[in-house]
Design an enzyme around this catalytic site. Structure first.
Site, PDB file in Angstrom:
ATOM      1  N   GLU A  54      34.698 -34.686   6.086  1.00  0.00           N
ATOM      2  CA  GLU A  54      34.011 -33.454   5.685  1.00  0.00           C
ATOM      3  C   GLU A  54      32.514 -33.492   5.982  1.00  0.00           C
ATOM      4  O   GLU A  54      31.897 -32.452   6.244  1.00  0.00           O
ATOM      5  CB  GLU A  54      34.249 -33.158   4.206  1.00  0.00           C
ATOM      6  CG  GLU A  54      35.673 -32.700   3.870  1.00  0.00           C
ATOM      7  CD  GLU A  54      36.640 -33.860   3.639  1.00  0.00           C
ATOM      8  OE1 GLU A  54      36.257 -35.023   3.871  1.00  0.00           O
ATOM      9  OE2 GLU A  54      37.783 -33.591   3.214  1.00  0.00           O
ATOM     10  N   PHE A 116      44.031 -33.507 -11.192  1.00  0.00           N
ATOM     11  CA  PHE A 116      44.057 -34.221  -9.921  1.00  0.00           C
ATOM     12  C   PHE A 116      43.072 -33.585  -8.933  1.00  0.00           C
ATOM     13  O   PHE A 116      43.074 -32.383  -8.736  1.00  0.00           O
ATOM     14  CB  PHE A 116      45.477 -34.206  -9.325  1.00  0.00           C
ATOM     15  CG  PHE A 116      45.543 -34.871  -7.985  1.00  0.00           C
ATOM     16  CD1 PHE A 116      45.273 -36.239  -7.867  1.00  0.00           C
ATOM     17  CD2 PHE A 116      45.854 -34.157  -6.848  1.00  0.00           C
ATOM     18  CE1 PHE A 116      45.313 -36.856  -6.628  1.00  0.00           C
ATOM     19  CE2 PHE A 116      45.891 -34.773  -5.610  1.00  0.00           C
ATOM     20  CZ  PHE A 116      45.617 -36.131  -5.496  1.00  0.00           C
ATOM     21  N   GLN A 117      42.241 -34.421  -8.359  1.00  0.00           N
ATOM     22  CA  GLN A 117      41.211 -33.990  -7.401  1.00  0.00           C
ATOM     23  C   GLN A 117      40.297 -32.909  -7.973  1.00  0.00           C
ATOM     24  O   GLN A 117      39.841 -32.033  -7.245  1.00  0.00           O
ATOM     25  CB  GLN A 117      41.852 -33.542  -6.081  1.00  0.00           C
ATOM     26  CG  GLN A 117      42.527 -34.719  -5.387  1.00  0.00           C
ATOM     27  CD  GLN A 117      42.790 -34.484  -3.925  1.00  0.00           C
ATOM     28  OE1 GLN A 117      43.104 -33.389  -3.504  1.00  0.00           O
ATOM     29  NE2 GLN A 117      42.680 -35.549  -3.134  1.00  0.00           N
ATOM     30  N   LYS A 166      42.389 -22.635  -7.141  1.00  0.00           N
ATOM     31  CA  LYS A 166      43.612 -22.362  -6.388  1.00  0.00           C
ATOM     32  C   LYS A 166      44.332 -21.103  -6.880  1.00  0.00           C
ATOM     33  O   LYS A 166      44.864 -20.333  -6.084  1.00  0.00           O
ATOM     34  CB  LYS A 166      44.538 -23.572  -6.468  1.00  0.00           C
ATOM     35  CG  LYS A 166      45.614 -23.513  -5.400  1.00  0.00           C
ATOM     36  CD  LYS A 166      46.312 -24.823  -5.196  1.00  0.00           C
ATOM     37  CE  LYS A 166      47.394 -24.659  -4.134  1.00  0.00           C
ATOM     38  NZ  LYS A 166      48.188 -25.866  -3.955  1.00  0.00           N
ATOM     39  N   MET A 484      13.745 -48.572  12.967  1.00  0.00           N
ATOM     40  CA  MET A 484      12.721 -47.952  12.125  1.00  0.00           C
ATOM     41  C   MET A 484      12.486 -48.774  10.850  1.00  0.00           C
ATOM     42  O   MET A 484      11.345 -48.946  10.412  1.00  0.00           O
ATOM     43  CB  MET A 484      13.164 -46.533  11.771  1.00  0.00           C
ATOM     44  CG  MET A 484      12.198 -45.738  10.941  1.00  0.00           C
ATOM     45  SD  MET A 484      10.595 -45.590  11.687  1.00  0.00           S
ATOM     46  CE  MET A 484      10.826 -44.225  12.793  1.00  0.00           C
TER      47      MET A 484
HETATM   48  C1  LIG Z   1      12.035 -41.011  10.304  1.00  0.00           C
HETATM   49  C2  LIG Z   1      11.319 -39.717  10.118  1.00  0.00           C
HETATM   50  C3  LIG Z   1      10.000 -39.585  10.506  1.00  0.00           C
HETATM   51  C4  LIG Z   1       9.344 -38.371  10.414  1.00  0.00           C
HETATM   52  N1  LIG Z   1       8.080 -38.263  10.915  1.00  0.00           N
HETATM   53  C5  LIG Z   1       7.507 -37.034  10.994  1.00  0.00           C
HETATM   54  C6  LIG Z   1       6.277 -36.839  11.686  1.00  0.00           C
HETATM   55  O1  LIG Z   1       5.686 -37.771  12.237  1.00  0.00           O
HETATM   56  N2  LIG Z   1       5.772 -35.586  11.756  1.00  0.00           N
HETATM   57  C7  LIG Z   1       6.413 -34.517  11.180  1.00  0.00           C
HETATM   58  O2  LIG Z   1       5.927 -33.397  11.296  1.00  0.00           O
HETATM   59  N3  LIG Z   1       7.550 -34.685  10.506  1.00  0.00           N
HETATM   60  C8  LIG Z   1       8.131 -35.902  10.423  1.00  0.00           C
HETATM   61  N4  LIG Z   1       9.336 -36.038   9.784  1.00  0.00           N
HETATM   62  C9  LIG Z   1       9.947 -34.840   9.171  1.00  0.00           C
HETATM   63  C10 LIG Z   1       9.395 -34.558   7.785  1.00  0.00           C
HETATM   64  O3  LIG Z   1      10.032 -35.383   6.854  1.00  0.00           O
HETATM   65  C11 LIG Z   1       9.628 -33.082   7.399  1.00  0.00           C
HETATM   66  O4  LIG Z   1      10.978 -32.758   7.524  1.00  0.00           O
HETATM   67  C12 LIG Z   1       8.855 -32.109   8.268  1.00  0.00           C
HETATM   68  O5  LIG Z   1       7.520 -32.536   8.451  1.00  0.00           O
HETATM   69  C13 LIG Z   1       8.860 -30.729   7.633  1.00  0.00           C
HETATM   70  O6  LIG Z   1       8.614 -29.771   8.606  1.00  0.00           O
HETATM   71  P1  LIG Z   1       7.971 -28.363   8.263  1.00  0.00           P
HETATM   72  O7  LIG Z   1       6.668 -28.533   7.569  1.00  0.00           O
HETATM   73  O8  LIG Z   1       7.985 -27.604   9.538  1.00  0.00           O
HETATM   74  O9  LIG Z   1       8.919 -27.705   7.180  1.00  0.00           O
HETATM   75  P2  LIG Z   1      10.439 -27.264   7.121  1.00  0.00           P
HETATM   76  O10 LIG Z   1      11.191 -28.271   6.356  1.00  0.00           O
HETATM   77  O11 LIG Z   1      10.971 -26.843   8.433  1.00  0.00           O
HETATM   78  O12 LIG Z   1      10.262 -26.028   6.158  1.00  0.00           O
HETATM   79  C14 LIG Z   1      10.013 -24.757   6.624  1.00  0.00           C
HETATM   80  C15 LIG Z   1       8.935 -24.046   5.818  1.00  0.00           C
HETATM   81  O13 LIG Z   1       8.843 -22.728   6.321  1.00  0.00           O
HETATM   82  C16 LIG Z   1       9.166 -21.798   5.313  1.00  0.00           C
HETATM   83  N5  LIG Z   1       9.963 -20.728   5.892  1.00  0.00           N
HETATM   84  C17 LIG Z   1      11.289 -20.707   6.145  1.00  0.00           C
HETATM   85  N6  LIG Z   1      11.658 -19.540   6.700  1.00  0.00           N
HETATM   86  C18 LIG Z   1      10.530 -18.798   6.816  1.00  0.00           C
HETATM   87  C19 LIG Z   1      10.254 -17.503   7.298  1.00  0.00           C
HETATM   88  N7  LIG Z   1      11.207 -16.712   7.817  1.00  0.00           N
HETATM   89  N8  LIG Z   1       8.982 -17.060   7.247  1.00  0.00           N
HETATM   90  C20 LIG Z   1       8.004 -17.835   6.707  1.00  0.00           C
HETATM   91  N9  LIG Z   1       8.201 -19.068   6.242  1.00  0.00           N
HETATM   92  C21 LIG Z   1       9.454 -19.556   6.296  1.00  0.00           C
HETATM   93  C22 LIG Z   1       9.899 -22.547   4.243  1.00  0.00           C
HETATM   94  O14 LIG Z   1       9.724 -21.925   2.994  1.00  0.00           O
HETATM   95  C23 LIG Z   1       9.267 -23.934   4.336  1.00  0.00           C
HETATM   96  O15 LIG Z   1       8.103 -24.009   3.569  1.00  0.00           O
HETATM   97  C24 LIG Z   1      10.001 -37.257   9.845  1.00  0.00           C
HETATM   98  C25 LIG Z   1      11.313 -37.390   9.407  1.00  0.00           C
HETATM   99  C26 LIG Z   1      11.990 -38.588   9.568  1.00  0.00           C
HETATM  100  C27 LIG Z   1      13.416 -38.668   9.141  1.00  0.00           C
HETATM  101  C1  LIG Z   2      22.234 -42.386   5.499  1.00  0.00           C
HETATM  102  C2  LIG Z   2      20.988 -43.163   5.659  1.00  0.00           C
HETATM  103  N1  LIG Z   2      20.931 -44.450   5.201  1.00  0.00           N
HETATM  104  C3  LIG Z   2      19.807 -45.170   5.365  1.00  0.00           C
HETATM  105  C4  LIG Z   2      18.698 -44.631   5.968  1.00  0.00           C
HETATM  106  C5  LIG Z   2      17.417 -45.440   6.131  1.00  0.00           C
HETATM  107  N2  LIG Z   2      17.127 -45.633   7.566  1.00  0.00           N
HETATM  108  C6  LIG Z   2      16.224 -44.872   8.219  1.00  0.00           C
HETATM  109  S1  LIG Z   2      16.134 -45.231   9.846  1.00  0.00           S
HETATM  110  C7  LIG Z   2      17.298 -46.453   9.689  1.00  0.00           C
HETATM  111  C8  LIG Z   2      17.717 -47.266  10.867  1.00  0.00           C
HETATM  112  C9  LIG Z   2      18.315 -46.484  11.963  1.00  0.00           C
HETATM  113  O1  LIG Z   2      18.763 -47.388  12.951  1.00  0.00           O
HETATM  114  P1  LIG Z   2      19.227 -46.873  14.364  1.00  0.00           P
HETATM  115  O2  LIG Z   2      20.161 -45.753  14.214  1.00  0.00           O
HETATM  116  O3  LIG Z   2      19.703 -48.016  15.167  1.00  0.00           O
HETATM  117  O4  LIG Z   2      17.893 -46.265  14.973  1.00  0.00           O
HETATM  118  P2  LIG Z   2      16.578 -47.029  15.531  1.00  0.00           P
HETATM  119  O5  LIG Z   2      15.538 -46.905  14.476  1.00  0.00           O
HETATM  120  O6  LIG Z   2      16.939 -48.414  15.829  1.00  0.00           O
HETATM  121  O7  LIG Z   2      16.231 -46.230  16.743  1.00  0.00           O
HETATM  122  C10 LIG Z   2      17.725 -46.552   8.364  1.00  0.00           C
HETATM  123  C11 LIG Z   2      18.701 -47.541   7.889  1.00  0.00           C
HETATM  124  C12 LIG Z   2      18.792 -43.289   6.392  1.00  0.00           C
HETATM  125  N3  LIG Z   2      17.761 -42.660   6.946  1.00  0.00           N
HETATM  126  N4  LIG Z   2      19.940 -42.599   6.259  1.00  0.00           N
END
Ligand SMILES: Cc1cc2nc3c(=O)[nH]c(=O)nc-3n(C[C@H](O)[C@H](O)[C@H](O)COP(=O)(O)OP(=O)(O)OC[C@H]3O[C@@H](n4cnc5c(N)ncnc54)[C@H](O)[C@@H]3O)c2cc1C
Ligand SMILES: Cc1ncc(C[n+]2csc(CCOP(=O)(O)OP(=O)(O)O)c2C)c(N)n1
Ligand SMILES: [Mg+2]
Lengths: 586, 193
Positions: A54, A116-117, A166, A484
């Site tokens: 799922e 169940f479930q 259901k 990472m």
């Molecule tokens: C490993 C990792 C590293 C990351 N590193 C970075 C990084 O270096 N830089 C980075 O930027 N992010 C990074 N992120 C992502 C970060 O965590 C956030 O998800 C991201 O910065 C949020 O983006 P955003 O501000 O565009 O907001 P979003 O999460 O896209 O939110 C959208 C915003 O717009 C508003 N909105 C929605 N619809 C409308 C509309 N129609 N009109 C007006 N407003 C609207 C919402 O209310 C909300 O406030 C990383 C994520 C991971 C997993």
């Molecule tokens: C479901 C989940 N569990 C744990 C993490 C924490 N986490 C962030 S990046 C990462 C490693 C990802 O490894 P890989 O897919 O090999 O990517 P790489 O960073 O090596 O490019 C982990 C464990 C996560 N983001 N999501």
């Protein structure tokens, strides 16, 4: 008019979905949804895609939604079916993705009996949905489903759960014709306050060191919003940066685009954020990945924030003008005011600002050392970009270093082409999301840029991909590490790599073949182009195992707890002392 | 100089659709986002429109209070949010039932103080009283404090209910939903059969 049809609850579900324009449902059957499956069996308007877990259905619906701008739909059974989608719902909540999730539930008279479930699905999903419903009467099924779609797509989009016992699916209810649902309470504001807009435009025109900081909200607002943003940015000549979620809302190859901002964003973007005198935040939410240490965040700038969700404004960073409204509508008004009042940017100041930015650009922060014997992950992405540029391509990612390299090196010219898990950072998102994208765009090139660890989290969906002949490509940057996390261990924990080495990995080529996909591998730089070429031209699902340098780290990087201008640009930068406070931030 | 913004108590009224789970949504919002609840009351106030009114006393800096209001406004079954503390004068009341046990001089003294505070005895035995009292939170606190040495047994309080002073009501007051003071019509949904 009180025309209505008498149907079973299950038939009403299908009818309501079709009336909402739904053509695809991702799902997995079980006892509590059998009547709905029976109703699916009896019709031809809806296509059901049978996933293998799922979680796959949830991310597939997200990929479908983000790449089309429509609402994604999934259908799962009660109990374990519902609990398996909790991660996907949370992911959609964090990233503002509109999906509607239909869950089966035990019969109403059994609710609360540990039947169940049975699981308290509305209780469990309350904090991770925009709204949820438990329908207790077949007469309410149609109305609730229409309301669910309205809530999912309006305002700030998000996931909505409809829990269907259901007995409700089996009993007869009325499905009303031609109803007009004006929601009793939920009416998000679309049009921005005109006084504030006029003040904002004056502020924009007067800026000396302006910067657009735009995010996923622009993409949520639809294609037209991206066009209006592009028009405004070009009209002003101001620089623009995007969040991870905002990539593609402005053409990535345009010289006014500085690249991504934030923790792994570009040097020039972060320094422009730190030194601008006016920040124009458009559909971006000042996430901690972007701001770094809040007390040091862009202290000298005035800030304008356009967001449809009032709770995004002044949440982390106080702003000078907060405009509640839809990006498209507000940008339209801004452009009108700008043109009517014949505003002109301060050309002289802008020239100096661009000169400064070009100097930061000159640092070439994405530079890395190329090697002849091992494939550098950055090189792999660069070559991938070379081969897909100009094609009808969609990219999804898993989570980790590979995700960040993809964000840095791939450039998107249009919105809805880039699907990634930003807010929740869900490993295992990319493959099912790619599946959802491919279902919506059967002829496009859909690539999941993956890590070898992440891909194993939802690898079972390869089976779905085979069943429906979806030619999804999986491009694994195989560095044998949870790269990472290893990078953080290097920075924060003295290089003690506890449990981040990926031992006993499968042979991805054989794994692909076992599922019925094509497996390819590149281990040396000279093999890379051929493998990419072959991957792209093969009209079947492909898993490309790209064996890359296991030790490479992702730069630039803002270490946790540091200010957003204190960036590490490469391994040669001395490892900073991370404060105790910084260690607490992940 | 200390520039830390000060956390103040705010009384917030929320008008909601009286549907299953609505209170859980509001309470879950507070616990999930780490806001504190000093008191919370809820009851249906319009049986025809099936609307309930929730009154919450919470504490926070101005930025946190703004977040709380906006987060409440985001909940789908919420009609309107009003920050009574910052939107002009309002009346706030709480009701308490206070059980006091004692004989002799202590018993007489408790009755005397109850009289001063206009608390009513609603139950009495030869060695106990239950007082009913309505008033501000501070007044109730003061009375209960005075009862403590006189044989306080237990207290049951309703929490604060509050309402804005003057003629205007919730809906025709300026602050409607937190997410916009303008209310465009919802997108029309035509359902064909
Ligand atoms: C490993 C990792 C590293 C990351 N590193 C970075 C990084 O270096 N830089 C980075 O930027 N992010 C990074 N992120 C992502 C970060 O965590 C956030 O998800 C991201 O910065 C949020 O983006 P955003 O501000 O565009 O907001 P979003 O999460 O896209 O939110 C959208 C915003 O717009 C508003 N909105 C929605 N619809 C409308 C509309 N129609 N009109 C007006 N407003 C609207 C919402 O209310 C909300 O406030 C990383 C994520 C991971 C997993
Ligand atoms: C479901 C989940 N569990 C744990 C993490 C924490 N986490 C962030 S990046 C990462 C490693 C990802 O490894 P890989 O897919 O090999 O990517 P790489 O960073 O090596 O490019 C982990 C464990 C996560 N983001 N999501
Ligand atoms: Mg890896």
């Amino acid at each position: 008019m009180s025309e209505y049809q008498e149907l079973t609850g299950a038939e009403i579900v299908i009818k309501a979905l079709v009336d909402e324009g739904v053509d695809i449902v991702f799902g997995y059957p079980g006892g509590a949804v059998l009547p709905i499956y029976d109703a699916i069996f009896a019709q031809n308007s809806l296509r059901h895609i049978l996933v293998r877990q799922e979680a796959g259905a949830a991310h597939a619906a997200e990929g479908y939604a983000r790449s089309t701008g429509k609402v994604g739909v999934l259908l799962v059974t009660s109990g374990p079916g519902a609990t398996n989608v909790v991660t996907g719902l949370t992911d959609a909540m964090m990233d503002s993705i509109p999906i509607v999730c239909l869950t089966g539930q035990v019969a109403t008279h059994l609710i609360g009996n540990d039947a169940f479930q049975e699981a308290d699905t509305v209780g469990i999903t309350r904090p991770c949905t925009k709204h949820n419903y438990l329908v207790r009467d077949a007469n309410d099924v149609g109305r609730v489903i229409h309301e669910a779609f309205y809530v999912a797509r309006s305002g700030r989009p998000g996931p909505v759960v409809v829990d269907l016992p259901k007995d409700v699916q089996l009993s007869i209810g009325r499905y009303a014709a031609a109803t007009e649902v004006a929601h009793r309470t939920y009416r998000p504001r679309v049009k921005g306050d005109s006084t504030k807009i006029e003040a904002a435009v004056a502020m924009i025109a007067a800026a000396k060191r302006p910067l657009f900081y735009t995010g996923g909200g622009v993409i949520n607002a639809g294609r037209r919003a991206s066009e209006l943003l592009t028009e405004l940015v070009r009209l002003t000549g101001y620089p623009i940066t995007n969040t991870l979620m905002g990539l593609g809302a402005y053409p990535g190859s345009d010289p006014q685009f500085l690249g991504m901002v934030g923790m792994h964003g570009l040097y020039e973007s972060n320094l422009a954020m730190a030194n601008c005198d006016l920040m124009i935040a458009v559909g971006s939410r000042f996430d901690d990945r972007v701001t770094g240490k809040l007390t040091a965040f862009s202290k000298g700038s005035k800030k304008i924030h356009i967001d449809i969700d009032p709770s995004s404004i002044n949440k982390n960073v106080p702003v000078d003008i907060g405009i509640v409204g839809d990006v498209g509508s507000v940008l339209d008004d801004i452009l009108k005011v700008w043109k009517k009042k014949r505003y002109k940017p301060d050309a002289k100041a802008l020239k100096a600002w661009w000169k400064q930015i070009e100097q930061w650009r000159g640092r070439d922060c994405l530079r890395y050392r190329k090697t002849a014997d091992v494939i550098k992950p950055q090189y792999a992405i660069e070559r991938l970009y070379h081969h897909i540029k100009g094609r009808d391509a969609y990219i999804t990612t898993e989570v980790g270093q590979h995700q960040m390299w993809a964000a840095q090196f791939l450039r998107f010219e249009e919105p809805n082409r880039w699907m990634t898990s930003g807010g929740l950072g869900t490993m295992g998102y990319g493959l099912p999301a790619a599946m959802g994208v491919q279902v919506a765009h059967p002829d496009a090139l859909v690539i999941d840029v993956a890590g070898e660890a992440s891909i194993l989290m939802n690898i079972q969906e390869l089976s779905t991909i085979i069943q429906y002949h979806l030619p999804v490509k999986v491009f694994i940057l195989n560095n044998h590490y949870m790269g990472m996390v290893r990078q953080w261990q290097e920075l924060l924990h003295g290089g003690r790599y506890a449990e981040t080495y990926m031992d006993a990995l499968p042979d991805f080529v054989k794994l692909a073949e076992a599922f019925g996909a094509v497996g390819l591998r590149a281990s040396r730089p000279e093999e890379l182009d051929d493998v990419i070429q072959q991957m792209i031209t093969t009209p079947h699902p492909v898993v490309a195992d790209i064996v890359v340098d296991p030790d490479e780290n992702c730069f630039p990087m803002i270490p946790s707890g540091a200010a957003h201008y204190e960036m590490l640009l490469g391994p040669e930068d001395a490892k900073p002392e991370i404060s105790a406070e910084g260690k607490m931030l992940v | 100089m200390n520039l830390e913004p000060i956390a103040r108590a705010h009384t917030i009224a929320v008008l909601v659709d009286n549907e299953a789970g609505v209170l859980a949504r509001v309470v879950g919002l507070f616990s999930g986002r780490g806001y504190n609840i000093e008191s919370l009351t809820v009851a249906e106030v319009d049986a025809v429109k099936r609307m309930s009114r929730i009154t919450i006393v919470t504490k926070g800096t101005p930025m946190v209070i703004e977040q709380i209001k906006n987060q409440l406004g985001r909940l789908v079954p919420v009609h309107a949010v009003q920050d009574l503390t910052s939107e002009g004068p309002h009346v706030a009341r709480e009701l308490a039932l206070i059980k006091v046990e004692g004989t002799g001089e202590r018993r007489v003294e408790s009755l005397r103080i109850a009289d001063i505070f206009r608390a009513r005895a609603v139950d009495s035995t030869t060695h106990s009283f239950i007082f009913e009292m309505t008033g501000s939170t501070e007044k109730l606190d003061a009375f209960i404090g005075l009862m403590r040495p006189l044989g306080l047994v237990e207290v049951s309080r309703t929490g604060v209910v509050a309402i804005r002073r003057g003629a205007s009501g919730f809906e025709n007051g300026k602050m409607a939903r937190a997410n916009g003071d303008e209310r465009p019509r919802a997108k029309k949904q035509r359902v064909k059969v």
